[in-house]
Design a protein around this motif. Structure first.
Motif, PDB file in Angstrom:
ATOM      1  N   UNK A 260      13.205  30.926 -80.731  1.00 51.58           N
ATOM      2  CA  UNK A 260      12.663  32.120 -81.379  1.00 51.58           C
ATOM      3  C   UNK A 260      13.257  32.223 -82.773  1.00 51.58           C
ATOM      4  N   UNK A 261      12.520  32.871 -83.651  1.00 53.43           N
ATOM      5  CA  UNK A 261      12.997  33.193 -84.992  1.00 53.43           C
ATOM      6  C   UNK A 261      12.806  34.688 -85.176  1.00 53.43           C
ATOM      7  N   UNK A 262      13.896  35.379 -85.482  1.00 51.28           N
ATOM      8  CA  UNK A 262      13.830  36.836 -85.560  1.00 51.28           C
ATOM      9  C   UNK A 262      14.932  37.333 -86.508  1.00 51.28           C
ATOM     10  N   UNK A 263      14.886  38.609 -86.795  1.00 54.18           N
ATOM     11  CA  UNK A 263      15.944  39.243 -87.580  1.00 54.18           C
ATOM     12  C   UNK A 263      16.963  39.834 -86.618  1.00 54.18           C
ATOM     13  N   UNK A 264      18.199  39.330 -86.666  1.00 55.61           N
ATOM     14  CA  UNK A 264      19.280  39.845 -85.832  1.00 55.61           C
ATOM     15  C   UNK A 264      20.437  40.201 -86.759  1.00 55.61           C
ATOM     16  N   UNK A 265      20.842  41.465 -86.751  1.00 56.61           N
ATOM     17  CA  UNK A 265      21.886  41.907 -87.653  1.00 56.61           C
ATOM     18  C   UNK A 265      21.488  41.772 -89.109  1.00 56.61           C
ATOM     19  N   UNK A 266      20.212  42.060 -89.383  1.00 54.78           N
ATOM     20  CA  UNK A 266      19.659  42.017 -90.745  1.00 54.78           C
ATOM     21  C   UNK A 266      19.571  40.608 -91.318  1.00 54.78           C
ATOM     22  N   UNK A 267      19.781  39.583 -90.481  1.00 60.33           N
ATOM     23  CA  UNK A 267      19.707  38.209 -90.973  1.00 60.33           C
ATOM     24  C   UNK A 267      18.738  37.387 -90.130  1.00 60.33           C
ATOM     25  N   UNK A 268      17.975  36.489 -90.776  1.00 59.29           N
ATOM     26  CA  UNK A 268      17.114  35.584 -90.005  1.00 59.29           C
ATOM     27  C   UNK A 268      17.962  34.738 -89.049  1.00 59.29           C
ATOM     28  N   UNK A 269      17.538  34.682 -87.810  1.00 60.03           N
ATOM     29  CA  UNK A 269      18.301  33.965 -86.781  1.00 60.03           C
ATOM     30  C   UNK A 269      17.355  33.185 -85.883  1.00 60.03           C
ATOM     31  N   UNK A 270      17.677  31.923 -85.646  1.00 61.74           N
ATOM     32  CA  UNK A 270      16.953  31.130 -84.655  1.00 61.74           C
ATOM     33  C   UNK A 270      17.771  31.136 -83.372  1.00 61.74           C
ATOM     34  N   UNK A 271      17.130  31.458 -82.264  1.00 64.66           N
ATOM     35  CA  UNK A 271      17.789  31.427 -80.962  1.00 64.66           C
ATOM     36  C   UNK A 271      17.241  30.263 -80.157  1.00 64.66           C
ATOM     37  N   UNK A 272      18.138  29.449 -79.649  1.00 67.65           N
ATOM     38  CA  UNK A 272      17.773  28.322 -78.790  1.00 67.65           C
ATOM     39  C   UNK A 272      18.103  28.706 -77.354  1.00 67.65           C
ATOM     40  N   UNK A 273      17.115  28.578 -76.463  1.00 71.77           N
ATOM     41  CA  UNK A 273      17.277  28.962 -75.061  1.00 71.77           C
ATOM     42  C   UNK A 273      17.354  27.718 -74.177  1.00 71.77           C
ATOM     43  N   UNK A 274      18.215  27.773 -73.175  1.00 74.48           N
ATOM     44  CA  UNK A 274      18.323  26.712 -72.183  1.00 74.48           C
ATOM     45  C   UNK A 274      19.239  27.172 -71.066  1.00 74.48           C
ATOM     46  N   UNK A 275      19.908  26.225 -70.395  1.00 70.44           N
ATOM     47  CA  UNK A 275      20.896  26.562 -69.370  1.00 70.44           C
ATOM     48  C   UNK A 275      22.194  25.815 -69.665  1.00 70.44           C
TER      49      UNK A 275
ATOM     50  N   UNK B 278      20.977  30.658 -70.823  1.00 71.58           N
ATOM     51  CA  UNK B 278      21.832  30.730 -72.009  1.00 71.58           C
ATOM     52  C   UNK B 278      21.006  30.837 -73.276  1.00 71.58           C
ATOM     53  N   UNK B 279      21.501  31.600 -74.245  1.00 77.23           N
ATOM     54  CA  UNK B 279      20.881  31.689 -75.559  1.00 77.23           C
ATOM     55  C   UNK B 279      21.943  31.512 -76.637  1.00 77.23           C
ATOM     56  N   UNK B 280      21.629  30.647 -77.615  1.00 78.07           N
ATOM     57  CA  UNK B 280      22.548  30.339 -78.706  1.00 78.07           C
ATOM     58  C   UNK B 280      21.888  30.760 -80.010  1.00 78.07           C
ATOM     59  N   UNK B 281      22.533  31.655 -80.752  1.00 84.30           N
ATOM     60  CA  UNK B 281      22.021  32.136 -82.035  1.00 84.30           C
ATOM     61  C   UNK B 281      22.591  31.295 -83.175  1.00 84.30           C
ATOM     62  N   UNK B 282      21.701  30.841 -84.078  1.00 83.34           N
ATOM     63  CA  UNK B 282      22.108  29.986 -85.189  1.00 83.34           C
ATOM     64  C   UNK B 282      21.469  30.486 -86.477  1.00 83.34           C
ATOM     65  N   UNK B 283      22.251  30.488 -87.541  1.00 80.98           N
ATOM     66  CA  UNK B 283      21.732  30.809 -88.878  1.00 80.98           C
ATOM     67  C   UNK B 283      20.950  29.592 -89.382  1.00 80.98           C
ATOM     68  N   UNK B 284      19.616  29.703 -89.546  1.00 83.30           N
ATOM     69  CA  UNK B 284      18.826  28.533 -89.937  1.00 83.30           C
ATOM     70  C   UNK B 284      19.042  28.106 -91.387  1.00 83.30           C
ATOM     71  N   UNK B 285      19.746  28.932 -92.163  1.00 85.79           N
ATOM     72  CA  UNK B 285      20.005  28.585 -93.563  1.00 85.79           C
ATOM     73  C   UNK B 285      21.271  27.750 -93.697  1.00 85.79           C
ATOM     74  N   UNK B 286      22.277  28.033 -92.842  1.00 82.17           N
ATOM     75  CA  UNK B 286      23.546  27.315 -92.927  1.00 82.17           C
ATOM     76  C   UNK B 286      23.794  26.378 -91.759  1.00 82.17           C
ATOM     77  N   UNK B 287      23.057  26.589 -90.645  1.00 86.80           N
ATOM     78  CA  UNK B 287      23.306  25.798 -89.442  1.00 86.80           C
ATOM     79  C   UNK B 287      24.516  26.260 -88.660  1.00 86.80           C
ATOM     80  N   UNK B 288      25.047  27.437 -88.986  1.00 82.57           N
ATOM     81  CA  UNK B 288      26.241  27.957 -88.327  1.00 82.57           C
ATOM     82  C   UNK B 288      25.852  28.775 -87.098  1.00 82.57           C
ATOM     83  N   UNK B 289      26.557  28.550 -85.994  1.00 82.90           N
ATOM     84  CA  UNK B 289      26.339  29.342 -84.778  1.00 82.90           C
ATOM     85  C   UNK B 289      26.912  30.737 -84.979  1.00 82.90           C
ATOM     86  N   UNK B 290      26.097  31.741 -84.721  1.00 82.10           N
ATOM     87  CA  UNK B 290      26.523  33.127 -84.925  1.00 82.10           C
ATOM     88  C   UNK B 290      26.770  33.872 -83.613  1.00 82.10           C
ATOM     89  N   UNK B 291      26.466  33.251 -82.489  1.00 84.72           N
ATOM     90  CA  UNK B 291      26.711  33.894 -81.197  1.00 84.72           C
ATOM     91  C   UNK B 291      26.123  33.070 -80.066  1.00 84.72           C
TER      92      UNK B 291
END
Length: 486
Positions: free
Chosen positions: A152-167, A174-187
């Motif tokens: 998914x791509x959404x605004x989380x905490x006022x920032x664009x965030x891609x969430x990758x879902x799996x197990x 499990x869901x992993x939030x990543x900043x698509x601009x820097x590639x840094x995991x945010x949660x």
């Protein structure tokens, strides 16, 4: 001769060029059937700009499907939904993409303050982001509700965030939030089971004992000496049929023996002769003790969708548009067509068949067809259970009873708001909204309701209840809560 050779070579060259073009075109289409996140955004924006030149992307999500393919393993999916806004207005557009083609355009009304996502925010694409999530959390493909990997791509905490879902390694969603601009995991969070198991409160005690902790106990039935419990040993957030089990206890839950049945269990009970009946996904069997021999009573080619039984062992089974009934312990069966989509079915001690339809009508089977039961005040009931020959219904938050023999309605005065009904043999249990369990009894006068308060079980998901001379047994299933991955 020379002209003929020249013509021949030209034909060969044109054929080769045409073949290369065709193969290239075919491969391009094949690659585009499954799209990355960025490819999806570009395709969606081109469509949205035709709708409104000021359109901006605000959200994107991949969709579950059963087309095969990589199921997200390459960072690509077949099906996507994108949401676009016209900034400063409530105009929105939903764009659906399936196999590289726009297959849905729908105008919506949404909030005016939605935050737009720019293409410049997407430096990393879904294949790269998936690799980051895999390397950090050993993320694996989802197996249940969300199959494969999802994005998914959404605004989380006022920032664009891609969430990758799996197990994760423990099969937790499990869901992993990543900043698509820097590639840094945010949660990163996963769904952790909380609760579940068989709760027993012995007679004369108010102290609960929990066994089979963490399991999804889907049902519990008993007689004076024995209990049978069934469910799943390793339930997941979206699947409680991972490791099905059924166990028998001949000392009221002090110890348990596993029965040699490995399918998911729909229901189980003891008849008046203390014989154990077990309904699997497509078969009704009887267990003969002491050798635990399994005897088939009814075997179907389709899945059992609903089942009910009475203390004198009248049985009704719903499967694939047909209802099978028996009033002689399964020696003979009658088959009738399901009148309309059914939410649940019930059978009375006298053998009357009752169905509760999806649109909340109560239908009574007669010799020629079905009668519609007229409900007081013409309101729709939310719950229906049959005890002996009495129909208990929750109608507009009130408890009513209808006797099948004298066709009489009675409104039962209750001291608490009952939201659920669970029946077990001749016992009817009510569960209030705050989680208190009551044993409901009509007493000598059918207008008099006796509510015996049994136990308060707040914050537990109750699936079944049994009550015998030794105590109260409550079947519960885990709830699942989001927890940060440590």
């Amino acid at each position: 001769m020379r002209n003929k050779k020249t013509f021949f070579y030209i034909v060969i060259i044109l054929t080769i060029v045409s073949s290369i073009f065709f193969v290239g075109f075919k491969d391009k289409n094949a690659n585009n059937e499954e799209l990355t996140l960025k490819e999806t955004v570009v395709l969606g924006i081109n469509t949205a700009k035709k709708w409104n030149e000021n359109a901006k992307l605000t959200k994107l999500t991949s969709n579950d499907e059963k087309r095969g393919g990589t199921r997200g393993d390459t960072g690509r999916r077949y099906d996507w939904n994108l949401f676009f806004i016209v900034p400063g207005t409530d105009k929105q557009l939903l764009v659906g993409i399936s196999k590289g083609v726009i297959d849905l355009e729908q105008e919506l009304i949404g909030p005016k303050d939605a935050i737009a996502i720019e293409l410049d925010d997407l430096k990393f694409d879904s294949p790269e982001l998936l690799k980051i999530a895999k390397n950090r959390y050993n993320l694996r493909k989802g197996e249940d509700w969300a199959t494969g990997y999802h994005f998914t791509l959404d605004i989380i905490g006022d920032k664009p965030t891609v969430t990758v879902f799996g197990i994760d390694k423990d099969d937790l969603f499990t869901r992993v939030n990543i900043d698509p601009k820097s590639g840094k995991i945010t949660g990163a969070i996963h769904k952790v089971p909380e609760g579940g198991g068989l709760i027993s409160i012995r007679a004369g005690s108010n102290t609960p004992k929990i066994s089979k902790k963490g399991m999804a106990i889907k049902g519990i039935s008993g007689n004076s000496d024995s209990l049978v419990a069934w469910g799943d040993q390793k339930p997941r957030a979206f699947n409680s049929a991972v490791q099905p089990f059924i166990e028998l206890s001949n000392n009221n839950g002090e110890s348990w023996n596993r029965l040699n049945i490995h399918q998911s269990i729909v229901n189980a009970w003891f008849n008046s002769n203390n014989q154990l009946y077990v309904a699997t996904e497509s078969e009704l069997v009887r267990i003969k003790e002491p050798e635990d021999k399994i005897e088939s009573i009814l075997k179907l080619k389709t899945q059992i969708e609903g089942i009910d039984y009475t203390p004198n062992n009248n049985i009704a089974i719903l499967s694939n548009g047909y209802i099978y009934t028996t009033i002689d312990d399964g020696k003979n069966w009658s088959k009738t067509t399901e009148p309309e989509p059914v939410m649940s079915l019930q059978i009375s001690n006298s053998g009357s068949l009752i169905v509760f339809t999806n649109d909340r009508k109560v239908l009574l089977k007669n010799d020629e067809g079905w009668d519609v039961l007229k409900i007081p005040n013409e309101k729709k009931p939310s719950v229906l259970k049959v005890i002996n020959d009495d129909l208990y219904l929750i109608i507009d938050n009130e408890l009513w009873v209808h006797n099948l023999k004298d066709n009489r309605w009675s409104k039962l005065e209750t001291n608490t708001l009952i939201s659920r009904l669970i029946k077990k043999g001749n016992n009817l249990f009510g569960i209030s909204e705050e989680g208190t369990i009551y044993l409901i009894d009509l007493g000598a006068d059918s207008n008099e309701l006796i509510e015996n308060r049994l136990f308060s079980i707040q914050d537990k998901i109750v699936l079944d209840i049994e009550n015998n001379k030794t105590g109260l047994f409550i079947a519960t299933t885990p709830d699942y809560i989001w927890e940060e991955i440590k």
